[in-house]
Design a protein around this motif. Structure first.
Motif, PDB file in Angstrom:
ATOM      1  N   ARG A  33      14.078  22.069 -23.464  1.00 51.93           N
ATOM      2  CA  ARG A  33      13.252  22.504 -22.125  1.00 51.93           C
ATOM      3  C   ARG A  33      13.320  21.383 -21.070  1.00 51.93           C
ATOM      4  N   ASN A  34      13.129  20.155 -21.612  1.00 52.76           N
ATOM      5  CA  ASN A  34      12.686  18.953 -20.773  1.00 52.76           C
ATOM      6  C   ASN A  34      13.819  17.825 -21.111  1.00 52.76           C
TER       7      ASN A  34
ATOM      8  N   THR B 210      13.212  18.765 -28.901  1.00 49.57           N
ATOM      9  CA  THR B 210      12.275  17.895 -28.428  1.00 49.57           C
ATOM     10  C   THR B 210      11.019  17.833 -29.376  1.00 49.57           C
ATOM     11  N   GLY B 211      10.776  19.084 -30.037  1.00 50.80           N
ATOM     12  CA  GLY B 211       9.518  19.599 -30.939  1.00 50.80           C
ATOM     13  C   GLY B 211       9.634  18.717 -31.993  1.00 50.80           C
TER      14      GLY B 211
ATOM     15  N   GLY C 230      12.501  30.563 -21.046  1.00 51.21           N
ATOM     16  CA  GLY C 230      11.728  31.267 -19.700  1.00 51.21           C
ATOM     17  C   GLY C 230      12.824  31.048 -18.656  1.00 51.21           C
TER      18      GLY C 230
ATOM     19  N   ASN D 201       0.077  21.368 -40.611  1.00 48.51           N
ATOM     20  CA  ASN D 201      -1.119  22.184 -40.119  1.00 48.51           C
ATOM     21  C   ASN D 201      -2.402  21.900 -40.639  1.00 48.51           C
TER      22      ASN D 201
ATOM     23  N   ARG E  32       7.072  19.824 -43.132  1.00 47.80           N
ATOM     24  CA  ARG E  32       8.039  20.234 -41.713  1.00 47.80           C
ATOM     25  C   ARG E  32       9.314  19.545 -42.166  1.00 47.80           C
TER      26      ARG E  32
ATOM     27  N   ASN F 156       9.959  30.534 -42.718  1.00 41.84           N
ATOM     28  CA  ASN F 156       9.226  29.457 -43.086  1.00 41.84           C
ATOM     29  C   ASN F 156       7.780  29.831 -43.382  1.00 41.84           C
ATOM     30  N   GLY F 157       7.355  29.239 -44.618  1.00 40.45           N
ATOM     31  CA  GLY F 157       5.739  29.286 -44.900  1.00 40.45           C
ATOM     32  C   GLY F 157       5.023  28.428 -43.976  1.00 40.45           C
TER      33      GLY F 157
ATOM     34  N   THR G 168       6.560  28.335 -28.898  1.00 42.44           N
ATOM     35  CA  THR G 168       5.238  28.070 -29.285  1.00 42.44           C
ATOM     36  C   THR G 168       4.251  29.011 -28.663  1.00 42.44           C
TER      37      THR G 168
ATOM     38  N   ARG H  36      11.414  35.809 -24.525  1.00 46.23           N
ATOM     39  CA  ARG H  36      12.026  34.395 -24.489  1.00 46.23           C
ATOM     40  C   ARG H  36      13.126  34.415 -25.726  1.00 46.23           C
TER      41      ARG H  36
ATOM     42  N   SER I   9      11.685  29.255 -33.117  1.00 47.45           N
ATOM     43  CA  SER I   9      10.718  30.128 -32.253  1.00 47.45           C
ATOM     44  C   SER I   9       9.847  29.506 -31.487  1.00 47.45           C
TER      45      SER I   9
ATOM     46  N   LYS J  77      12.772  14.397 -22.206  1.00 51.95           N
ATOM     47  CA  LYS J  77      12.203  13.823 -23.291  1.00 51.95           C
ATOM     48  C   LYS J  77      12.982  13.482 -24.439  1.00 51.95           C
TER      49      LYS J  77
HETATM   50  N1  LIG Z   1       5.235  27.479 -40.088  1.00 48.42           N
HETATM   51  C1  LIG Z   1       4.286  26.785 -39.393  1.00 48.42           C
HETATM   52  O1  LIG Z   1       3.293  26.368 -40.131  1.00 48.42           O
HETATM   53  C2  LIG Z   1       4.294  26.651 -37.904  1.00 48.42           C
HETATM   54  C3  LIG Z   1       3.355  25.961 -37.544  1.00 48.42           C
HETATM   55  C4  LIG Z   1       3.374  25.930 -36.078  1.00 48.42           C
HETATM   56  C5  LIG Z   1       4.175  26.292 -35.376  1.00 48.42           C
HETATM   57  N2  LIG Z   1       5.418  27.074 -35.819  1.00 48.42           N
HETATM   58  C6  LIG Z   1       6.382  27.567 -35.149  1.00 48.42           C
HETATM   59  O2  LIG Z   1       7.674  26.545 -35.348  1.00 48.42           O
HETATM   60  C7  LIG Z   1       7.875  26.219 -34.089  1.00 48.42           C
HETATM   61  C8  LIG Z   1       8.434  24.798 -34.229  1.00 48.42           C
HETATM   62  O3  LIG Z   1       7.213  23.972 -34.599  1.00 48.42           O
HETATM   63  P1  LIG Z   1       7.046  22.670 -34.058  1.00 48.42           P
HETATM   64  O4  LIG Z   1       5.956  21.853 -35.190  1.00 48.42           O
HETATM   65  O5  LIG Z   1       8.328  21.740 -33.912  1.00 48.42           O
HETATM   66  O6  LIG Z   1       6.303  22.903 -32.499  1.00 48.42           O
HETATM   67  P2  LIG Z   1       6.314  21.785 -31.601  1.00 48.42           P
HETATM   68  O7  LIG Z   1       6.289  20.356 -32.026  1.00 48.42           O
HETATM   69  O8  LIG Z   1       4.965  22.344 -30.686  1.00 48.42           O
HETATM   70  O9  LIG Z   1       7.488  22.131 -30.771  1.00 48.42           O
HETATM   71  C9  LIG Z   1       7.841  23.349 -30.258  1.00 48.42           C
HETATM   72  C10 LIG Z   1       9.145  23.039 -29.236  1.00 48.42           C
HETATM   73  O10 LIG Z   1       9.405  24.208 -28.391  1.00 48.42           O
HETATM   74  C11 LIG Z   1       9.858  23.980 -27.309  1.00 48.42           C
HETATM   75  N3  LIG Z   1       9.432  24.936 -26.436  1.00 48.42           N
HETATM   76  C12 LIG Z   1       8.390  25.621 -26.378  1.00 48.42           C
HETATM   77  N4  LIG Z   1       8.501  26.840 -25.090  1.00 48.42           N
HETATM   78  C13 LIG Z   1       9.923  26.634 -24.914  1.00 48.42           C
HETATM   79  C14 LIG Z   1      10.468  27.246 -23.983  1.00 48.42           C
HETATM   80  N5  LIG Z   1       9.839  28.050 -22.973  1.00 48.42           N
HETATM   81  N6  LIG Z   1      11.825  26.902 -23.652  1.00 48.42           N
HETATM   82  C15 LIG Z   1      12.550  26.184 -24.512  1.00 48.42           C
HETATM   83  N7  LIG Z   1      11.755  25.312 -25.496  1.00 48.42           N
HETATM   84  C16 LIG Z   1      10.651  25.525 -25.520  1.00 48.42           C
HETATM   85  C17 LIG Z   1       8.954  22.702 -26.941  1.00 48.42           C
HETATM   86  O11 LIG Z   1       9.596  22.070 -26.088  1.00 48.42           O
HETATM   87  P3  LIG Z   1       8.746  20.898 -25.100  1.00 48.42           P
HETATM   88  O12 LIG Z   1       9.133  19.696 -26.155  1.00 48.42           O
HETATM   89  O13 LIG Z   1       9.490  20.669 -23.820  1.00 48.42           O
HETATM   90  O14 LIG Z   1       7.321  21.078 -25.304  1.00 48.42           O
HETATM   91  C18 LIG Z   1       8.995  21.803 -28.244  1.00 48.42           C
HETATM   92  O15 LIG Z   1      10.073  21.291 -28.240  1.00 48.42           O
HETATM   93  C19 LIG Z   1       7.105  26.482 -32.952  1.00 48.42           C
HETATM   94  O16 LIG Z   1       7.370  26.717 -31.892  1.00 48.42           O
HETATM   95  C20 LIG Z   1       6.190  27.756 -33.814  1.00 48.42           C
HETATM   96  O17 LIG Z   1       7.153  28.905 -33.351  1.00 48.42           O
HETATM   97  C21 LIG Z   1       5.336  27.193 -37.244  1.00 48.42           C
END
Ligand SMILES: NC(=O)c1ccc[n+]([C@@H]2O[C@H](COP(=O)([O-])OP(=O)(O)OC[C@H]3O[C@@H](n4cnc5c(N)ncnc54)[C@H](OP(=O)(O)O)[C@@H]3O)[C@@H](O)[C@H]2O)c1
Length: 284
Positions: free
Chosen positions: A33-34, A8-9, A54, A143, A171, A137-138, A75, A83, A73, A37
């Motif tokens: 997680r949810n 869902t992210g 968790g 961001n 992304r 990933n870069g 957040t 985790r 990975s 969503k």
């Molecule tokens: N390369 C980069 O520039 C960069 C930048 C930011 C992050 N990242 C990494 O890339 C990942 C994905 O990025 P994104 O932009 O998709 O982040 P995002 O939109 O914040 O999505 C993070 C996802 O992780 C889920 N999550 C968080 N904690 C969790 C848990 N305890 N159990 C299960 N799911 C969990 C969230 O669930 P919910 O939908 O329920 O919140 C959400 O779906 C991030 O989590 C971070 O590790 C990389």
């Protein structure tokens, strides 16, 4: 069956979209997680299962029958190792045939604090004996553009990277790469350094925003501590602000630069240029 955690992210949703181009929806598990969503994905036939990093009790049922798993990975900026370990353990017990993991560029050698947990997760995956693909990933170009409204308002981007070069990509580019390694054979045992075809400095980003917006936007380089204070002042939690400022400082040492061209080769097209993402962000 294919499963994507964190589906869902922002990245996870894009991976599901990319998978849906070649894989039937009823063979894709959005492990989330949810589940509430993910109702839009359920309507499209994607299987929705609860998977909270968790809450390890959710992970075994989430991964039952899964052959190929993408672990996105967590957040949490620190404390993600337990985790990730829970997911890796569950994958091993479920008999997953391939695990792919979204790591960080040059995680093995990066001086960035953020790389530590990625490096440790890669080691856990290696120790698990599971066939694996590491997607290092870069940075996401998106961001950098989170600061666009403030940059337009104040006429400046701020950072602590000096003239460090960022091989940041969209992304969507990273999501397509993840879908490629899941949906196709032949990637197990590989670590990919994934980055844009062309790198930019933060001054070049500011110049591109100026060019497209018609407003003067410069890049103001700050000390790492001053940049951290700006980020906390903007409302970021202190630990996140600290690792982001640290990553900028690491970028000056090349941590977020790569010119290997692997991402473009994996997705079979040039990576999305920075100016396209600036244009999209300016359109809102
Ligand atoms: N390369 C980069 O520039 C960069 C930048 C930011 C992050 N990242 C990494 O890339 C990942 C994905 O990025 P994104 O932009 O998709 O982040 P995002 O939109 O914040 O999505 C993070 C996802 O992780 C889920 N999550 C968080 N904690 C969790 C848990 N305890 N159990 C299960 N799911 C969990 C969230 O669930 P919910 O939908 O329920 O919140 C959400 O779906 C991030 O989590 C971070 O590790 C990389």
């Amino acid at each position: 069956m294919y499963a994507v955690t964190g589906a869902t992210g922002q990245l996870g949703r894009l991976v599901i979209e990319a998978l849906l181009k070649t894989i039937p929806a009823d063979r894709i598990v959005a492990a989330v997680r949810n589940p509430a969503k993910a109702s839009d994905l359920a309507e499209r036939g994607v299987i929705i299962r609860e998977a909270d990093y968790g809450r390890p009790d959710t992970l075994a049922p989430a991964l039952a029958g899964v052959d190929k798993l993408l672990l996105i990975s967590s957040t949490e900026v620190s404390g993600r190792l337990p985790r990730h370990r829970a997911v890796i353990d569950a994958a091993r017990r479920a008999g997953v045939l391939l695990i792919a993991y979204t790591s960080m560029l040059h995680a093995d050698t990066s001086p960035a604090t953020l790389a530590i947990e990625h490096r440790q997760t890669e080691q856990l995956i290696a120790a698990s004996g599971l066939p694996a693909v590491i997607l290092r990933n870069g940075w996401y170009t998106e961001n950098h553009l989170l600061a666009l409204p403030a940059a337009l308002e104040h006429g400046a981007f701020v950072g602590a990277a000096k003239d460090g070069r960022f091989s940041s990509a969209a992304r969507m580019d990273y999501a397509e790469a993840a879908a490629v390694v899941l949906a196709n054979d032949g990637h197990a045992g590989t670590t990919y350094e994934l980055a844009a075809d062309r790198a930019f400095t933060l001054a070049e980003l500011a110049a591109e925003v100026s060019r497209q917006s018609g407003k003067t936007v410069v890049y103001n380089d700050l000390s790492e501590a001053a940049f951290r204070d700006v980020l906390t002042g903007a409302g970021l939690p202190a630990d996140l602000a600290a690792v982001l400022a640290d990553a900028d400082a690491a970028a000056l040492r090349g941590a977020l630069f790569d010119d290997g061209g692997t991402l473009g080769r994996l997705i079979g097209r040039p990576t999305t240029p920075m100016d396209h993402l600036v244009a999209a962000a300016l359109r809102g």
